[in-house]
Design a protein around this motif. Sequence first.
Motif, PDB file in Angstrom:
ATOM      1  N   ALA A  25       5.185  -5.701  -2.458  1.00 55.75           N
ATOM      2  CA  ALA A  25       3.767  -5.460  -2.172  1.00 55.75           C
ATOM      3  C   ALA A  25       3.563  -4.221  -1.306  1.00 55.75           C
ATOM      4  O   ALA A  25       2.447  -3.700  -1.218  1.00 55.75           O
ATOM      5  CB  ALA A  25       3.156  -6.684  -1.496  1.00 55.75           C
ATOM      6  N   SER A  26       4.625  -3.744  -0.671  1.00 54.68           N
ATOM      7  CA  SER A  26       4.508  -2.580   0.214  1.00 54.68           C
ATOM      8  C   SER A  26       4.594  -1.263  -0.542  1.00 54.68           C
ATOM      9  O   SER A  26       4.469  -0.196   0.071  1.00 54.68           O
ATOM     10  CB  SER A  26       5.617  -2.625   1.264  1.00 54.68           C
ATOM     11  OG  SER A  26       6.884  -2.350   0.665  1.00 54.68           O
ATOM     12  N   ARG A  27       4.832  -1.299  -1.828  1.00 48.81           N
ATOM     13  CA  ARG A  27       5.038  -0.075  -2.603  1.00 48.81           C
ATOM     14  C   ARG A  27       3.909   0.928  -2.378  1.00 48.81           C
ATOM     15  O   ARG A  27       2.738   0.605  -2.526  1.00 48.81           O
ATOM     16  CB  ARG A  27       5.150  -0.404  -4.092  1.00 48.81           C
ATOM     17  CG  ARG A  27       5.536   0.796  -4.940  1.00 48.81           C
ATOM     18  CD  ARG A  27       5.560   0.452  -6.424  1.00 48.81           C
ATOM     19  NE  ARG A  27       4.205   0.361  -6.966  1.00 48.81           N
ATOM     20  CZ  ARG A  27       3.898   0.427  -8.267  1.00 48.81           C
ATOM     21  NH1 ARG A  27       4.874   0.567  -9.157  1.00 48.81           N
ATOM     22  NH2 ARG A  27       2.650   0.335  -8.679  1.00 48.81           N
ATOM     23  N   LYS A  28       4.293   2.152  -2.030  1.00 50.13           N
ATOM     24  CA  LYS A  28       3.297   3.199  -1.764  1.00 50.13           C
ATOM     25  C   LYS A  28       3.692   4.456  -2.524  1.00 50.13           C
ATOM     26  O   LYS A  28       4.837   4.909  -2.452  1.00 50.13           O
ATOM     27  CB  LYS A  28       3.219   3.500  -0.267  1.00 50.13           C
ATOM     28  CG  LYS A  28       2.251   4.634   0.091  1.00 50.13           C
ATOM     29  CD  LYS A  28       2.206   4.869   1.578  1.00 50.13           C
ATOM     30  CE  LYS A  28       1.340   6.079   1.936  1.00 50.13           C
ATOM     31  NZ  LYS A  28      -0.056   5.923   1.476  1.00 50.13           N
ATOM     32  N   LEU A  29       2.725   5.032  -3.243  1.00 50.42           N
ATOM     33  CA  LEU A  29       2.960   6.281  -3.959  1.00 50.42           C
ATOM     34  C   LEU A  29       2.934   7.441  -2.959  1.00 50.42           C
ATOM     35  O   LEU A  29       1.966   7.630  -2.240  1.00 50.42           O
ATOM     36  CB  LEU A  29       1.887   6.492  -5.028  1.00 50.42           C
ATOM     37  CG  LEU A  29       1.974   7.813  -5.812  1.00 50.42           C
ATOM     38  CD1 LEU A  29       3.268   7.886  -6.613  1.00 50.42           C
ATOM     39  CD2 LEU A  29       0.758   7.968  -6.724  1.00 50.42           C
TER      40      LEU A  29
END
Length: 335
Positions: free
Chosen positions: A229-233
Motif C-alpha cells: 500500500a506504500s507504493r509511490k511513483l
Amino acid sequence: MISRLHVRLCLFFAILGMLMFEPTFAASDPIVLDPGAKPERLLEQGAGEGPLWHPKLGLLTSGDGHINRRTREGGVSIYRRDAGSNGLLLDRQGRLVICEFKNRRVTRLEDDGRLTVLAERYEGKRFNQPNDLTIDSQGRIYFSDPCYGDRSALEIVDPQGRQVEGVYRIDLDGAVTRIITHEVDRPNGLVVTPDDRRLFVADNNNNTAGGARKLWRFDLRANGTVDAASRKLIHDWGTTRGPDGIKLDAEGRLFVAAGLNKPNPPHEIQEQPTAGIYVFSPEGQLLTWIPIPRDECTNCAFGGDDLKTLYVTAGGSLWSVAVRVPGQPPRTLSK
C-alpha cells in the motif's frame, strides 16, 4: 570527404536535441559532478551491465557472456568466463554474488573459487532471468526476476495462472521469499536504503507497447517484506527506455540509468535524447541529469578508493565521470 560545415551541423543538431529534452528539475540544481567533469569513454565493448567496484580487483562488469575485469591501471581481462551474468554484488563478507540470467539462478563465488547456488527455484519452478540485486544491513539479498525476449520458458505463475516477474529476498539461512508479485510490471534495478526502511524498484517493460517505464518506492518492513500500500511513483519515463540500474551516493541520492538517444520503434519512441544517469533526492525529486552519448544506458556504480568515480555501462561501452559526493559505502563487514 566530410566537410567542416557538415561536422558542425551534426554537432549543432546533437546539442539541440539535448536541449529539447527538458526534465523537470528541482528549483536548486545541486552540484553533482566535479567542476569541469564530463563523461569519458573508457571501453568500447565488454561492459554491458552489472558494474561493481571491487576493492582488490578493480571494476567488474558483465559483458559478452563473461564477467570482465578492468584493473586500477586500466588493464582488461576476463575474470569469469561464460558466467552468463547480469547484476553483481558484494555480500557482507566481500564475496561476489552473481545474477546468472542465462542459467536462471543467483550464485555466490566463494573465496576458494567454488560456486554456491543461493537461489535457483521458487516453489519448485525455475526463475525467469535474475537481473539485479541489492543487500540490506542484515546481509539479506534482494533480487529482481524479469523476463526480456522469449517468454515461452517462464515457469512461475500465480494461483490465477498469470506469469510472475517478481522480486525475491534471500535470507541468511538460505530461505527464499517473494516480496513483490504484481505490484510492478517488470522489475529490473533495485536498491535498499541504508536505514533498511525503503526499497526502490525500477519498472522497465521496454519491449511492450504501453509497458511501464517507471521508478517506484516501497516501504520496507523490518522482516524484509514490502508494504504494497506504500507504493509511490517517483518518476515516469513515458515512451523512452525506462529505468535500469540504481545506486545510492553517501547523501542518499539515487543515481538511475535510463533513456535512449534515438528512437527504438515500435516500443521506445521518444524523439529527443534521454540516455544518461538521472539523479534524484532521497525523497524522489529529480535533481539533475548526466547525459551519456551512447545507447542504451543500463547501469552505474561508484568506484575508486574514495568512491568518487561514477562508472556507467551503456550499449556495451564503459564510461566514467568524477562526482563531488562519494557513493554509498558497501555493506561489507569490517575486517
